[in-house]
Design a protein around this motif. Structure first.
Motif, PDB file in Angstrom:
ATOM      1  N   LEU B  34       0.862  -1.301   0.035  1.00 27.56           N
ATOM      2  CA  LEU B  34       0.156  -0.001  -0.208  1.00 27.56           C
ATOM      3  C   LEU B  34       1.117   1.053   0.012  1.00 27.56           C
ATOM      4  O   LEU B  34       0.515   2.245  -0.700  1.00 27.56           O
ATOM      5  N   LEU B  35       1.895   1.208   0.765  1.00 31.42           N
ATOM      6  CA  LEU B  35       2.861   2.428   0.594  1.00 31.42           C
ATOM      7  C   LEU B  35       3.396   2.485  -0.537  1.00 31.42           C
ATOM      8  O   LEU B  35       3.738   3.550  -1.308  1.00 31.42           O
ATOM      9  N   ALA B  36       4.027   1.137  -1.278  1.00 28.74           N
ATOM     10  CA  ALA B  36       4.658   1.332  -2.834  1.00 28.74           C
ATOM     11  C   ALA B  36       3.444   2.094  -3.652  1.00 28.74           C
ATOM     12  O   ALA B  36       3.872   2.660  -4.561  1.00 28.74           O
ATOM     13  N   ALA B  97      15.506   5.910  -9.821  1.00 25.29           N
ATOM     14  CA  ALA B  97      15.026   7.045  -8.869  1.00 25.29           C
ATOM     15  C   ALA B  97      13.722   6.891  -8.227  1.00 25.29           C
ATOM     16  O   ALA B  97      13.764   6.939  -6.774  1.00 25.29           O
ATOM     17  N   PRO B  98      12.565   6.456  -8.956  1.00 29.49           N
ATOM     18  CA  PRO B  98      11.411   6.367  -8.162  1.00 29.49           C
ATOM     19  C   PRO B  98      11.411   5.076  -7.056  1.00 29.49           C
ATOM     20  O   PRO B  98      10.967   4.838  -6.092  1.00 29.49           O
ATOM     21  N   VAL B  99      12.290   3.984  -7.682  1.00 30.54           N
ATOM     22  CA  VAL B  99      12.484   2.830  -6.500  1.00 30.54           C
ATOM     23  C   VAL B  99      13.185   3.036  -5.383  1.00 30.54           C
ATOM     24  O   VAL B  99      12.808   2.688  -4.246  1.00 30.54           O
ATOM     25  N   VAL B 100      14.386   4.067  -5.853  1.00 31.30           N
ATOM     26  CA  VAL B 100      15.085   4.559  -4.560  1.00 31.30           C
ATOM     27  C   VAL B 100      14.061   5.270  -3.418  1.00 31.30           C
ATOM     28  O   VAL B 100      14.214   5.456  -2.113  1.00 31.30           O
ATOM     29  N   LEU B 148       5.192  -3.085  -9.218  1.00 28.83           N
ATOM     30  CA  LEU B 148       3.586  -2.564  -9.365  1.00 28.83           C
ATOM     31  C   LEU B 148       3.870  -1.430 -10.345  1.00 28.83           C
ATOM     32  O   LEU B 148       2.759  -1.435 -11.273  1.00 28.83           O
ATOM     33  N   GLN B 149       5.110  -0.701 -10.632  1.00 29.26           N
ATOM     34  CA  GLN B 149       5.144   0.381 -11.598  1.00 29.26           C
ATOM     35  C   GLN B 149       5.040  -0.136 -12.917  1.00 29.26           C
ATOM     36  O   GLN B 149       4.232   0.075 -13.838  1.00 29.26           O
ATOM     37  N   ARG B 150       5.762  -1.566 -13.095  1.00 28.34           N
ATOM     38  CA  ARG B 150       5.846  -2.167 -14.341  1.00 28.34           C
ATOM     39  C   ARG B 150       4.336  -2.785 -14.573  1.00 28.34           C
ATOM     40  O   ARG B 150       3.863  -2.746 -15.847  1.00 28.34           O
ATOM     41  N   SER B 151       3.655  -3.290 -13.803  1.00 29.61           N
ATOM     42  CA  SER B 151       2.354  -3.933 -13.978  1.00 29.61           C
ATOM     43  C   SER B 151       1.371  -2.747 -14.393  1.00 29.61           C
ATOM     44  O   SER B 151       0.499  -2.816 -15.339  1.00 29.61           O
ATOM     45  N   LEU B 152       1.304  -1.504 -13.610  1.00 33.65           N
ATOM     46  CA  LEU B 152       0.323  -0.665 -13.816  1.00 33.65           C
ATOM     47  C   LEU B 152       0.545   0.169 -15.201  1.00 33.65           C
ATOM     48  O   LEU B 152      -0.314   0.387 -15.645  1.00 33.65           O
TER      49      LEU B 152
END
Lengths: 257, 166
Positions: B34-36, B97-100, B148-152
Protein backbone atom coordinates in the motif's frame (compact mmCIF):
# COMPACT_ATOMS: atom_id res chain seq x y z
CA UNK A 1 -4.76 37.64 -3.85
CA UNK A 2 -5.66 37.71 -0.17
CA UNK A 3 -8.93 35.81 -0.85
CA UNK A 4 -7.05 33.25 -2.94
CA UNK A 5 -4.53 32.68 -0.16
CA UNK A 6 -7.33 32.42 2.41
CA UNK A 7 -9.11 29.87 0.25
CA UNK A 8 -5.96 27.78 0.08
CA UNK A 9 -5.51 27.92 3.85
CA UNK A 10 -9.16 26.87 4.26
CA UNK A 11 -8.63 23.87 1.94
CA UNK A 12 -5.52 22.79 3.85
CA UNK A 13 -7.35 23.20 7.19
CA UNK A 14 -10.31 21.13 5.96
CA UNK A 15 -7.94 18.44 4.69
CA UNK A 16 -6.02 18.30 7.98
CA UNK A 17 -9.21 18.11 10.03
CA UNK A 18 -10.53 15.31 7.78
CA UNK A 19 -7.20 13.51 8.16
CA UNK A 20 -7.40 13.76 11.94
CA UNK A 21 -11.00 12.53 11.85
CA UNK A 22 -10.04 9.53 9.69
CA UNK A 23 -7.18 8.75 12.06
CA UNK A 24 -9.34 8.92 15.19
CA UNK A 25 -12.33 7.15 13.66
CA UNK A 26 -10.26 4.24 12.30
CA UNK A 27 -10.75 2.01 15.40
CA UNK A 28 -14.54 2.43 15.08
CA UNK A 29 -14.57 1.88 11.33
CA UNK A 30 -12.41 -1.25 11.53
CA UNK A 31 -15.13 -3.57 12.82
CA UNK A 32 -17.76 -2.96 10.10
CA UNK A 33 -15.09 -2.97 7.38
CA UNK A 34 -13.54 -6.26 8.47
CA UNK A 35 -16.99 -7.81 9.02
CA UNK A 36 -17.91 -6.80 5.46
CA UNK A 37 -14.70 -8.27 4.07
CA UNK A 38 -15.08 -11.56 5.97
CA UNK A 39 -16.01 -13.63 2.90
CA UNK A 40 -13.20 -12.38 0.61
CA UNK A 41 -10.75 -12.79 3.51
CA UNK A 42 -11.91 -16.38 4.03
CA UNK A 43 -11.52 -17.15 0.30
CA UNK A 44 -8.03 -15.61 0.28
CA UNK A 45 -7.07 -17.50 3.44
CA UNK A 46 -8.09 -20.73 1.70
CA UNK A 47 -6.00 -19.83 -1.35
CA UNK A 48 -3.09 -18.91 0.90
CA UNK A 49 -3.28 -22.29 2.63
CA UNK A 50 -3.26 -24.07 -0.73
CA UNK A 51 -0.26 -22.05 -1.98
CA UNK A 52 1.67 -22.78 1.21
CA UNK A 53 0.73 -26.46 0.91
CA UNK A 54 2.20 -26.58 -2.58
CA UNK A 55 5.36 -24.64 -1.72
CA UNK A 56 6.06 -26.69 1.39
CA UNK A 57 4.90 -30.03 -0.06
CA UNK A 58 8.09 -31.94 0.72
CA UNK A 59 8.48 -30.49 4.21
CA UNK A 60 4.83 -31.28 4.96
CA UNK A 61 5.26 -34.86 3.68
CA UNK A 62 8.23 -35.52 6.00
CA UNK A 63 6.48 -33.78 8.88
CA UNK A 64 3.35 -35.85 8.29
CA UNK A 65 5.29 -39.10 8.57
CA UNK A 66 6.96 -37.92 11.75
CA UNK A 67 3.67 -36.79 13.24
CA UNK A 68 1.98 -40.10 12.41
CA UNK A 69 4.62 -41.93 14.44
CA UNK A 70 4.31 -39.40 17.23
CA UNK A 71 0.51 -39.71 17.19
CA UNK A 72 0.78 -43.47 17.69
CA UNK A 73 3.05 -42.95 20.67
CA UNK A 74 0.79 -40.26 22.11
CA UNK A 75 -2.23 -42.51 21.70
CA UNK A 76 -0.60 -45.03 24.02
CA UNK A 77 0.17 -42.28 26.52
CA UNK A 78 -3.39 -40.99 26.23
CA UNK A 79 -4.74 -44.40 27.14
CA UNK A 80 -2.52 -44.45 30.24
CA UNK A 81 -3.58 -40.90 31.10
CA UNK A 82 -7.25 -41.80 30.72
CA UNK A 83 -6.70 -44.67 33.10
CA UNK A 84 -5.05 -42.33 35.60
CA UNK A 85 -7.83 -39.77 35.15
CA UNK A 86 -10.58 -42.23 35.89
CA UNK A 87 -8.65 -43.47 38.92
CA UNK A 88 -8.17 -39.82 39.98
CA UNK A 89 -11.91 -39.16 39.60
CA UNK A 90 -12.75 -42.19 41.74
CA UNK A 91 -10.33 -41.11 44.46
CA UNK A 92 -11.60 -37.49 44.35
CA UNK A 93 -15.10 -38.79 44.79
CA UNK A 94 -13.98 -40.84 47.75
CA UNK A 95 -12.26 -37.77 49.31
CA UNK A 96 -15.16 -35.45 48.43
CA UNK A 97 -12.98 -32.83 46.62
CA UNK A 98 -14.82 -30.53 44.23
CA UNK A 99 -13.64 -30.67 40.62
CA UNK A 100 -11.83 -27.62 39.26
CA UNK A 101 -14.10 -25.80 36.82
CA UNK A 102 -12.98 -26.25 33.23
CA UNK A 103 -13.39 -23.55 30.60
CA UNK A 104 -15.39 -23.64 27.40
CA UNK A 105 -13.74 -22.95 24.06
CA UNK A 106 -14.88 -21.74 20.65
CA UNK A 107 -12.91 -22.87 17.61
CA UNK A 108 -12.19 -20.24 14.95
CA UNK A 109 -10.27 -20.06 11.70
CA UNK A 110 -7.61 -17.44 10.85
CA UNK A 111 -8.75 -15.42 7.84
CA UNK A 112 -6.22 -12.56 7.69
CA UNK A 113 -3.19 -10.94 9.27
CA UNK A 114 -2.39 -7.23 9.67
CA UNK A 115 -0.90 -5.42 6.70
CA UNK A 116 2.09 -4.11 8.66
CA UNK A 117 5.16 -5.92 9.95
CA UNK A 118 5.25 -4.10 13.30
CA UNK A 119 2.49 -5.91 15.10
CA UNK A 120 1.74 -9.58 15.48
CA UNK A 121 -1.96 -10.20 15.17
CA UNK A 122 -4.62 -12.29 13.47
CA UNK A 123 -8.16 -11.79 12.27
CA UNK A 124 -10.44 -14.75 13.01
CA UNK A 125 -13.81 -15.65 11.53
CA UNK A 126 -15.82 -15.58 14.77
CA UNK A 127 -17.05 -12.56 16.68
CA UNK A 128 -19.62 -11.31 19.14
CA UNK A 129 -22.35 -13.39 17.53
CA UNK A 130 -20.45 -16.51 18.64
CA UNK A 131 -19.94 -15.19 22.16
CA UNK A 132 -16.43 -13.82 21.75
CA UNK A 133 -15.59 -10.69 23.76
CA UNK A 134 -12.58 -8.39 24.10
CA UNK A 135 -9.96 -9.67 26.55
CA UNK A 136 -10.62 -13.40 26.13
CA UNK A 137 -7.58 -15.68 25.97
CA UNK A 138 -6.81 -17.43 22.68
CA UNK A 139 -5.13 -20.82 22.33
CA UNK A 140 -3.65 -22.72 19.45
CA UNK A 141 -3.80 -26.49 19.59
CA UNK A 142 -0.36 -26.47 21.21
CA UNK A 143 -0.74 -23.72 23.82
CA UNK A 144 -1.27 -20.01 24.45
CA UNK A 145 -1.59 -17.98 21.24
CA UNK A 146 -2.75 -14.53 22.38
CA UNK A 147 -5.69 -12.42 23.41
CA UNK A 148 -8.77 -10.87 21.77
CA UNK A 149 -8.21 -7.11 21.40
CA UNK A 150 -11.35 -6.33 19.45
CA UNK A 151 -14.50 -8.30 18.73
CA UNK A 152 -16.75 -7.35 15.83
CA UNK A 153 -20.08 -9.01 15.03
CA UNK A 154 -18.62 -11.60 12.64
CA UNK A 155 -14.85 -11.33 13.12
CA UNK A 156 -12.35 -10.62 15.90
CA UNK A 157 -8.77 -9.41 16.10
CA UNK A 158 -6.25 -11.33 18.18
CA UNK A 159 -3.01 -9.88 19.49
CA UNK A 160 -0.49 -12.71 19.39
CA UNK A 161 1.80 -13.69 22.22
CA UNK A 162 4.90 -12.48 20.30
CA UNK A 163 3.59 -8.91 20.01
CA UNK A 164 5.62 -6.55 22.26
CA UNK A 165 2.36 -4.98 23.50
CA UNK A 166 1.14 -8.22 25.08
CA UNK A 167 2.45 -9.17 28.52
CA UNK A 168 1.56 -12.45 30.19
CA UNK A 169 2.13 -13.24 33.84
CA UNK A 170 3.92 -16.58 33.78
CA UNK A 171 5.78 -19.09 35.91
CA UNK A 172 8.38 -21.79 35.50
CA UNK A 173 6.55 -25.09 35.84
CA UNK A 174 9.41 -26.85 37.65
CA UNK A 175 10.52 -24.20 40.16
CA UNK A 176 7.30 -22.06 40.28
CA UNK A 177 9.40 -18.92 39.66
CA UNK A 178 7.23 -16.04 38.43
CA UNK A 179 8.03 -13.59 35.66
CA UNK A 180 6.48 -11.56 32.86
CA UNK A 181 6.51 -12.90 29.31
CA UNK A 182 6.42 -10.41 26.44
CA UNK A 183 6.82 -10.70 22.69
CA UNK A 184 9.73 -9.61 20.51
CA UNK A 185 7.96 -9.61 17.11
CA UNK A 186 10.25 -12.47 16.17
CA UNK A 187 9.65 -16.16 16.76
CA UNK A 188 10.88 -16.02 20.35
CA UNK A 189 9.47 -14.56 23.56
CA UNK A 190 11.26 -13.05 26.52
CA UNK A 191 10.59 -13.61 30.22
CA UNK A 192 11.68 -10.68 32.37
CA UNK A 193 11.78 -9.60 36.02
CA UNK A 194 13.43 -12.81 37.16
CA UNK A 195 15.48 -12.40 40.37
CA UNK A 196 19.24 -12.98 40.09
CA UNK A 197 18.95 -16.07 42.28
CA UNK A 198 15.99 -17.58 40.45
CA UNK A 199 15.90 -21.27 39.58
CA UNK A 200 15.48 -21.37 35.80
CA UNK A 201 17.39 -23.27 33.14
CA UNK A 202 17.15 -24.16 29.44
CA UNK A 203 14.39 -26.69 28.60
CA UNK A 204 12.21 -25.52 31.50
CA UNK A 205 8.52 -25.31 30.65
CA UNK A 206 6.77 -21.94 31.05
CA UNK A 207 3.04 -21.76 31.82
CA UNK A 208 0.59 -18.96 32.62
CA UNK A 209 0.47 -18.11 36.31
CA UNK A 210 -3.21 -17.20 36.48
CA UNK A 211 -2.34 -14.18 38.65
CA UNK A 212 -4.47 -11.90 36.48
CA UNK A 213 -7.94 -12.56 35.11
CA UNK A 214 -6.65 -12.30 31.54
CA UNK A 215 -5.32 -15.85 31.26
CA UNK A 216 -6.33 -18.98 33.18
CA UNK A 217 -3.60 -20.74 35.13
CA UNK A 218 -1.59 -23.53 33.54
CA UNK A 219 -1.76 -22.67 29.83
CA UNK A 220 1.41 -23.78 28.10
CA UNK A 221 3.49 -20.86 26.74
CA UNK A 222 6.78 -22.40 25.69
CA UNK A 223 10.18 -23.73 26.70
CA UNK A 224 13.26 -21.85 27.84
CA UNK A 225 16.09 -21.82 25.29
CA UNK A 226 18.50 -19.39 26.93
CA UNK A 227 18.95 -17.62 30.26
CA UNK A 228 20.87 -14.37 30.62
CA UNK A 229 21.47 -11.39 32.86
CA UNK A 230 19.79 -8.02 32.22
CA UNK A 231 22.06 -5.14 31.20
CA UNK A 232 21.49 -3.45 34.59
CA UNK A 233 22.77 -6.58 36.35
CA UNK A 234 19.83 -6.46 38.76
CA UNK A 235 17.75 -9.25 37.31
CA UNK A 236 17.79 -12.07 34.77
CA UNK A 237 15.80 -12.84 31.65
CA UNK A 238 14.95 -16.01 29.78
CA UNK A 239 14.42 -16.47 26.07
CA UNK A 240 11.42 -18.69 25.35
CA UNK A 241 10.45 -20.64 22.26
CA UNK A 242 6.64 -20.55 22.14
CA UNK A 243 4.82 -23.84 21.66
CA UNK A 244 2.49 -22.12 19.20
CA UNK A 245 4.54 -20.90 16.22
CA UNK A 246 2.93 -17.45 15.74
CA UNK A 247 3.52 -17.22 11.99
CA UNK A 248 1.88 -20.54 11.19
CA UNK A 249 -1.30 -20.50 13.26
CA UNK A 250 -4.27 -21.48 11.11
CA UNK A 251 -6.94 -22.34 13.68
CA UNK A 252 -7.41 -21.09 17.22
CA UNK A 253 -9.54 -21.82 20.29
CA UNK A 254 -11.00 -18.86 22.18
CA UNK A 255 -11.53 -19.45 25.89
CA UNK A 256 -15.03 -18.34 26.79
CA UNK A 257 -15.09 -17.47 30.46
CA UNK B 1 -4.95 5.42 -15.04
CA UNK B 2 -8.03 7.09 -13.56
CA UNK B 3 -8.68 7.48 -9.84
CA UNK B 4 -11.51 4.93 -9.63
CA UNK B 5 -9.34 2.22 -11.19
CA UNK B 6 -6.53 3.09 -8.82
CA UNK B 7 -8.86 2.73 -5.81
CA UNK B 8 -9.73 -0.76 -7.11
CA UNK B 9 -5.98 -1.49 -7.35
CA UNK B 10 -5.54 -0.28 -3.75
CA UNK B 11 -8.33 -2.59 -2.57
CA UNK B 12 -6.78 -5.54 -4.39
CA UNK B 13 -3.35 -4.77 -2.91
CA UNK B 14 -4.83 -4.46 0.60
CA UNK B 15 -6.49 -7.86 0.20
CA UNK B 16 -3.29 -9.41 -1.11
CA UNK B 17 -1.23 -7.89 1.67
CA UNK B 18 -3.34 -9.35 4.50
CA UNK B 19 -3.41 -12.75 2.82
CA UNK B 20 0.30 -12.77 1.89
CA UNK B 21 1.51 -16.37 2.34
CA UNK B 22 4.35 -16.89 4.81
CA UNK B 23 6.85 -18.06 2.12
CA UNK B 24 6.64 -14.59 0.54
CA UNK B 25 8.00 -12.99 3.69
CA UNK B 26 11.75 -12.45 4.05
CA UNK B 27 13.02 -12.71 7.64
CA UNK B 28 9.52 -11.98 8.92
CA UNK B 29 9.11 -8.87 6.79
CA UNK B 30 6.70 -8.51 3.91
CA UNK B 31 6.56 -5.68 1.38
CA UNK B 32 4.39 -2.65 2.15
CA UNK B 33 2.33 -2.82 -1.02
CA UNK B 34 0.00 0.00 0.00
CA UNK B 35 2.90 2.36 0.69
CA UNK B 36 4.42 1.44 -2.68
CA UNK B 37 1.06 2.21 -4.32
CA UNK B 38 0.95 5.48 -2.38
CA UNK B 39 4.34 6.54 -3.74
CA UNK B 40 3.21 5.56 -7.24
CA UNK B 41 0.09 7.73 -6.80
CA UNK B 42 2.21 10.67 -5.60
CA UNK B 43 4.31 10.47 -8.77
CA UNK B 44 1.44 9.82 -11.20
CA UNK B 45 -1.53 11.97 -10.07
CA UNK B 46 -2.00 15.64 -9.28
CA UNK B 47 -1.47 16.62 -5.65
CA UNK B 48 -5.12 16.63 -4.39
CA UNK B 49 -5.78 13.23 -6.00
CA UNK B 50 -2.48 11.82 -4.72
CA UNK B 51 -3.29 12.96 -1.18
CA UNK B 52 -6.80 11.46 -1.30
CA UNK B 53 -5.53 8.16 -2.69
CA UNK B 54 -2.81 8.03 -0.05
CA UNK B 55 -5.32 8.64 2.75
CA UNK B 56 -7.40 5.74 1.37
CA UNK B 57 -4.29 3.53 1.16
CA UNK B 58 -3.30 4.47 4.72
CA UNK B 59 -6.81 3.81 6.00
CA UNK B 60 -6.86 0.38 4.34
CA UNK B 61 -3.58 -0.45 6.07
CA UNK B 62 -4.87 0.82 9.42
CA UNK B 63 -8.11 -1.15 9.07
CA UNK B 64 -6.45 -4.51 9.68
CA UNK B 65 -4.01 -3.31 12.32
CA UNK B 66 -4.28 -3.26 16.10
CA UNK B 67 -3.05 0.28 16.77
CA UNK B 68 -5.31 2.44 18.97
CA UNK B 69 -5.67 5.03 16.20
CA UNK B 70 -5.03 5.31 12.47
CA UNK B 71 -1.36 6.12 12.12
CA UNK B 72 -0.83 5.24 8.47
CA UNK B 73 -3.40 7.56 6.87
CA UNK B 74 -1.77 10.84 8.05
CA UNK B 75 1.74 9.58 7.40
CA UNK B 76 0.89 8.32 3.91
CA UNK B 77 -0.57 11.76 3.10
CA UNK B 78 2.60 13.41 4.40
CA UNK B 79 4.88 11.20 2.29
CA UNK B 80 2.70 11.81 -0.77
CA UNK B 81 2.93 15.56 -0.24
CA UNK B 82 6.73 15.46 0.20
CA UNK B 83 7.22 13.09 -2.76
CA UNK B 84 5.09 15.29 -5.02
CA UNK B 85 7.03 18.39 -3.92
CA UNK B 86 10.33 16.59 -4.51
CA UNK B 87 9.18 15.42 -7.93
CA UNK B 88 8.71 19.07 -8.94
CA UNK B 89 12.33 19.83 -8.16
CA UNK B 90 14.04 16.58 -9.17
CA UNK B 91 13.26 14.25 -12.07
CA UNK B 92 11.89 11.12 -10.41
CA UNK B 93 10.27 9.31 -13.32
CA UNK B 94 13.38 7.85 -14.91
CA UNK B 95 15.77 5.03 -14.06
CA UNK B 96 16.01 3.78 -10.52
CA UNK B 97 15.01 7.09 -8.89
CA UNK B 98 11.37 6.14 -8.11
CA UNK B 99 12.47 2.76 -6.72
CA UNK B 100 15.01 4.48 -4.45
CA UNK B 101 12.30 6.96 -3.43
CA UNK B 102 9.94 4.10 -2.47
CA UNK B 103 12.67 2.51 -0.37
CA UNK B 104 13.51 5.81 1.38
CA UNK B 105 9.82 6.58 2.01
CA UNK B 106 9.33 3.11 3.53
CA UNK B 107 12.36 3.60 5.77
CA UNK B 108 11.20 7.06 6.84
CA UNK B 109 7.65 5.83 7.41
CA UNK B 110 8.73 3.01 9.68
CA UNK B 111 11.15 5.20 11.62
CA UNK B 112 8.58 7.98 12.08
CA UNK B 113 5.81 5.57 13.11
CA UNK B 114 8.06 3.73 15.59
CA UNK B 115 9.28 7.06 17.01
CA UNK B 116 5.69 8.20 17.50
CA UNK B 117 4.84 4.97 19.30
CA UNK B 118 7.96 5.31 21.45
CA UNK B 119 6.83 8.84 22.39
CA UNK B 120 3.42 7.42 23.29
CA UNK B 121 5.21 4.94 25.59
CA UNK B 122 4.15 1.90 23.55
CA UNK B 123 6.62 -1.00 23.81
CA UNK B 124 8.93 -1.50 20.85
CA UNK B 125 10.51 -4.67 19.55
CA UNK B 126 14.12 -5.52 20.36
CA UNK B 127 16.77 -3.59 18.42
CA UNK B 128 17.81 -6.62 16.35
CA UNK B 129 14.27 -7.34 15.16
CA UNK B 130 13.68 -3.59 14.67
CA UNK B 131 16.67 -3.14 12.35
CA UNK B 132 15.94 -6.39 10.52
CA UNK B 133 12.34 -5.42 9.73
CA UNK B 134 13.36 -1.86 8.89
CA UNK B 135 15.95 -2.92 6.31
CA UNK B 136 14.17 -5.89 4.76
CA UNK B 137 10.81 -4.15 4.54
CA UNK B 138 12.30 -1.12 2.81
CA UNK B 139 14.23 -3.25 0.30
CA UNK B 140 11.24 -5.51 -0.30
CA UNK B 141 8.92 -2.51 -0.72
CA UNK B 142 11.31 -1.05 -3.30
CA UNK B 143 11.23 -4.33 -5.24
CA UNK B 144 7.43 -4.45 -4.96
CA UNK B 145 7.25 -0.84 -6.16
CA UNK B 146 9.24 -1.75 -9.29
CA UNK B 147 6.89 -4.65 -10.07
CA UNK B 148 3.83 -2.54 -9.33
CA UNK B 149 5.09 0.29 -11.55
CA UNK B 150 5.74 -2.11 -14.41
CA UNK B 151 2.37 -3.86 -14.03
CA UNK B 152 0.37 -0.63 -13.77
CA UNK B 153 2.19 0.86 -16.78
CA UNK B 154 1.53 -2.30 -18.80
CA UNK B 155 -2.11 -2.22 -17.71
CA UNK B 156 -2.39 1.44 -18.71
CA UNK B 157 -0.83 0.75 -22.13
CA UNK B 158 -3.18 -2.17 -22.73
CA UNK B 159 -6.21 0.00 -21.90
CA UNK B 160 -4.96 2.77 -24.22
CA UNK B 161 -4.39 0.28 -27.06
CA UNK B 162 -7.86 -1.17 -26.56
CA UNK B 163 -9.37 2.31 -26.66
CA UNK B 164 -7.50 3.17 -29.86
CA UNK B 165 -8.66 -0.02 -31.54
CA UNK B 166 -12.30 0.55 -30.60
Amino acid sequence: MFILKNKRIAYVAVFLVSLLAVSLLTPFLRRPLIDTLKTPFSVLALARREVEGLIFYHRNYIQNEKLRNEAGLLMQRLNLAQEAESENARLRKLLGIKEQSSYGVIAARVIARPADNWSSALIIDKGRKSGIRRGMAVLSYQGLAGRIVDAGEETSRVMLVNDPNLAVSALVKRSRQEGLVTGTLGNLLIMRYLPKTCDIQPADTIITSGLTDAFPKGLLIGTVTEVGEEFSGLSRYAVIRPVAEPSSIEEVLVIVK
Amino acid sequence: MNKASFIAVLLALAMFQVALPAPFKVFGAGPDLLLAAGVFAALSFDLPAALTLNVIAGFLKDATGIQPFGINAPFFALWAFLSAKLARKVTLDTGAAPVVLASVVCLAHNLAARLLFALLARPLSSSGVFVRILIFESLYTAAAFYLLQRSLSAMQEAVMRLRRET
